[in-house]
Design a protein around this motif. Structure first.
Motif, mmCIF file in Angstrom:
data_model
loop_
_atom_site.group_PDB
_atom_site.id
_atom_site.type_symbol
_atom_site.label_atom_id
_atom_site.label_comp_id
_atom_site.label_asym_id
_atom_site.label_seq_id
_atom_site.Cartn_x
_atom_site.Cartn_y
_atom_site.Cartn_z
ATOM 1 N N VAL A 76 20.311 8.707 2.618
ATOM 2 C CA VAL A 76 19.123 8.729 3.267
ATOM 3 C C VAL A 76 18.394 7.535 3.940
ATOM 4 O O VAL A 76 18.610 6.506 3.069
ATOM 5 N N THR A 77 18.545 7.589 5.090
ATOM 6 C CA THR A 77 17.808 6.298 5.793
ATOM 7 C C THR A 77 16.614 6.426 6.539
ATOM 8 O O THR A 77 16.700 7.404 7.366
ATOM 9 N N ILE A 78 15.659 5.645 6.393
ATOM 10 C CA ILE A 78 14.406 5.880 7.306
ATOM 11 C C ILE A 78 14.570 4.798 8.228
ATOM 12 O O ILE A 78 14.853 3.352 7.942
ATOM 13 N N TRP A 79 14.513 5.200 9.489
ATOM 14 C CA TRP A 79 14.716 4.032 10.730
ATOM 15 C C TRP A 79 13.382 4.235 11.325
ATOM 16 O O TRP A 79 12.815 5.236 11.805
ATOM 17 N N TRP A 80 12.734 2.998 11.933
ATOM 18 C CA TRP A 80 11.542 2.774 12.469
ATOM 19 C C TRP A 80 11.543 1.479 12.974
ATOM 20 O O TRP A 80 11.698 0.383 12.192
ATOM 21 N N GLY A 81 11.111 1.339 14.333
ATOM 22 C CA GLY A 81 11.211 0.113 14.810
ATOM 23 C C GLY A 81 12.401 -0.549 14.694
ATOM 24 O O GLY A 81 13.669 -0.222 14.969
ATOM 25 N N ASN A 82 12.476 -1.954 13.976
ATOM 26 C CA ASN A 82 13.677 -2.705 13.772
ATOM 27 C C ASN A 82 14.119 -2.675 12.327
ATOM 28 O O ASN A 82 14.925 -3.569 11.850
ATOM 29 N N GLU A 106 0.921 -1.135 0.057
ATOM 30 C CA GLU A 106 0.103 -0.048 0.072
ATOM 31 C C GLU A 106 0.807 1.448 -0.004
ATOM 32 O O GLU A 106 2.001 1.412 0.564
ATOM 33 N N VAL A 107 0.332 2.341 -0.565
ATOM 34 C CA VAL A 107 1.042 3.591 -0.738
ATOM 35 C C VAL A 107 0.842 4.312 0.673
ATOM 36 O O VAL A 107 -0.185 4.497 1.298
ATOM 37 N N TRP A 108 2.017 4.644 1.215
ATOM 38 C CA TRP A 108 2.193 5.199 2.585
ATOM 39 C C TRP A 108 2.882 6.781 2.589
ATOM 40 O O TRP A 108 4.100 6.791 1.693
ATOM 41 N N ARG A 109 2.450 7.484 3.330
ATOM 42 C CA ARG A 109 2.931 8.644 3.245
ATOM 43 C C ARG A 109 4.467 8.907 3.813
ATOM 44 O O ARG A 109 5.125 10.081 4.047
ATOM 45 N N THR A 110 4.875 7.844 4.234
ATOM 46 C CA THR A 110 6.281 7.698 4.891
ATOM 47 C C THR A 110 6.490 8.753 6.065
ATOM 48 O O THR A 110 7.176 9.403 6.088
ATOM 49 N N GLY A 111 5.489 8.699 7.054
ATOM 50 C CA GLY A 111 5.360 9.537 8.245
ATOM 51 C C GLY A 111 4.143 9.630 8.555
ATOM 52 O O GLY A 111 3.163 8.552 8.589
ATOM 53 N N ALA A 112 3.589 10.737 9.116
ATOM 54 C CA ALA A 112 2.354 11.092 9.813
ATOM 55 C C ALA A 112 1.936 12.298 9.493
ATOM 56 O O ALA A 112 2.802 13.320 8.951
ATOM 57 N N ASN A 113 0.623 12.414 9.387
ATOM 58 C CA ASN A 113 -0.105 13.966 9.347
ATOM 59 C C ASN A 113 0.295 14.314 7.908
ATOM 60 O O ASN A 113 -0.065 13.270 6.818
ATOM 61 N N GLU A 114 0.600 15.619 7.724
ATOM 62 C CA GLU A 114 0.735 16.003 6.257
ATOM 63 C C GLU A 114 1.834 14.872 5.725
ATOM 64 O O GLU A 114 2.788 14.431 6.348
ATOM 65 N N ALA A 115 2.147 15.084 4.197
ATOM 66 C CA ALA A 115 2.733 14.188 3.450
ATOM 67 C C ALA A 115 4.264 14.464 3.870
ATOM 68 O O ALA A 115 4.204 15.686 3.886
ATOM 69 N N THR A 116 5.256 13.767 3.958
ATOM 70 C CA THR A 116 6.627 14.014 4.131
ATOM 71 C C THR A 116 6.872 14.685 2.952
ATOM 72 O O THR A 116 6.659 14.475 1.800
ATOM 73 N N ALA A 128 17.391 -2.932 11.606
ATOM 74 C CA ALA A 128 18.187 -1.715 12.277
ATOM 75 C C ALA A 128 19.109 -2.623 13.179
ATOM 76 O O ALA A 128 18.568 -3.208 14.074
ATOM 77 N N ALA A 129 19.989 -1.888 13.527
ATOM 78 C CA ALA A 129 21.035 -2.572 14.652
ATOM 79 C C ALA A 129 20.230 -2.085 16.222
ATOM 80 O O ALA A 129 20.456 -2.689 16.986
ATOM 81 N N GLN A 130 19.593 -1.164 15.907
ATOM 82 C CA GLN A 130 18.989 -0.450 17.366
ATOM 83 C C GLN A 130 17.539 -0.093 16.968
ATOM 84 O O GLN A 130 17.330 0.294 15.906
ATOM 85 N N PHE A 131 16.578 -0.281 17.940
ATOM 86 C CA PHE A 131 15.145 -0.302 17.681
ATOM 87 C C PHE A 131 14.985 1.556 17.791
ATOM 88 O O PHE A 131 15.626 1.884 18.694
ATOM 89 N N ALA A 132 14.053 1.871 17.092
ATOM 90 C CA ALA A 132 13.707 3.280 16.904
ATOM 91 C C ALA A 132 12.330 3.367 17.191
ATOM 92 O O ALA A 132 11.474 3.232 16.198
ATOM 93 N N MET A 134 9.665 7.210 14.157
ATOM 94 C CA MET A 134 10.291 7.147 12.859
ATOM 95 C C MET A 134 11.283 8.193 12.697
ATOM 96 O O MET A 134 10.659 9.450 13.086
ATOM 97 N N THR A 135 12.384 7.949 12.250
ATOM 98 C CA THR A 135 13.466 9.078 12.033
ATOM 99 C C THR A 135 13.945 8.950 10.557
ATOM 100 O O THR A 135 14.387 8.114 10.140
ATOM 101 N N PHE A 136 14.410 10.086 9.892
ATOM 102 C CA PHE A 136 15.021 10.104 8.790
ATOM 103 C C PHE A 136 16.567 10.509 9.175
ATOM 104 O O PHE A 136 16.470 11.706 9.903
ATOM 105 N N THR A 137 17.566 10.121 8.684
ATOM 106 C CA THR A 137 19.042 10.465 8.861
ATOM 107 C C THR A 137 19.543 10.978 7.116
ATOM 108 O O THR A 137 18.890 10.086 6.235
ATOM 109 N N ILE A 138 20.323 11.729 6.909
ATOM 110 C CA ILE A 138 21.160 11.722 5.836
ATOM 111 C C ILE A 138 22.483 12.088 6.020
ATOM 112 O O ILE A 138 22.940 12.851 6.736
#
Length: 173
Positions: free
Chosen positions: A158-164, A68-78, A141-145, A148-152
């Motif tokens: 660019v990495t999306i980190w969320w849960g495992n 399913e298409v997901w906004r890759t975040g919450a609320n307004e589109a990322t 992921a090596a560590q649980f997040a 949800m967090t983006f890093t660059i």
């Protein structure tokens, strides 16, 4: 009766205006921004809201649901913004501002850059407005997040980190 309708309309208008002006930092999924200048001088900025796992299972009781298409975040589109033309996973994306969506899969994710950046969630997402789609490989992921967090990084990963989960994609520019 007319004065009652006028009063009711005034109350509703005030409530809507108040909701629109709310402090977004107090939301359950607060806003976040990450910006990175790449070696070629391109600046990459991602604005998103951070959903939390809160003991739920990603993909079951919590988005993203597979396929399913997901906004890759919450609320307004990322939003994903680049100041110069870039290559995402080797494919060209013109300079500009885009909404960032994704389609999750067990072995592959589709990262979507859509021309309509100012939209709420994925409710009005239109595939014919996609500027670019790329396929990437998710990892563990090596560590649980919890959030949800983006890093660059400086090299443009660019990495999306969320849960495992971690979902990286490469930006060159």
């Amino acid at each position: 009766m007319r004065s009652f309708l006028f009063t009711a309309l005034a109350i509703v208008t005030t409530m809507v205006a108040s909701a629109q002006d709310q402090d977004k930092s107090k939301r359950p999924s607060p806003p976040a921004t990450v910006t990175q200048a790449l070696a070629g001088g391109t600046e990459v900025t991602i604005n998103y809201s951070q959903p939390s796992v809160k003991g739920r299972t990603i993909g079951k009781d919590l988005e993203p649901k597979a396929g399913e298409v997901w906004r890759t975040g919450a609320n307004e589109a990322t939003t994903f913004e680049v100041t110069k033309d870039v290559k995402i996973e080797g494919k060209t994306l013109p300079a500009g501002k885009y909404s960032l969506f994704s389609i999750a899969g067990t072995n592959e994710w589709t990262i979507i850059f859509n021309k309509t950046w100012n939209q709420w969630g994925a409710y009005k997402y239109k595939q014919d407005e996609d500027a670019l789609r790329v396929k990437v490989k998710p990892g563990k992921a090596a560590q649980f997040a919890e959030k949800m967090t983006f890093t660059i990084d400086e090299k443009g990963t660019v990495t999306i980190w969320w849960g495992n989960l971690q979902v990286p994609f490469k930006v060159q520019g």
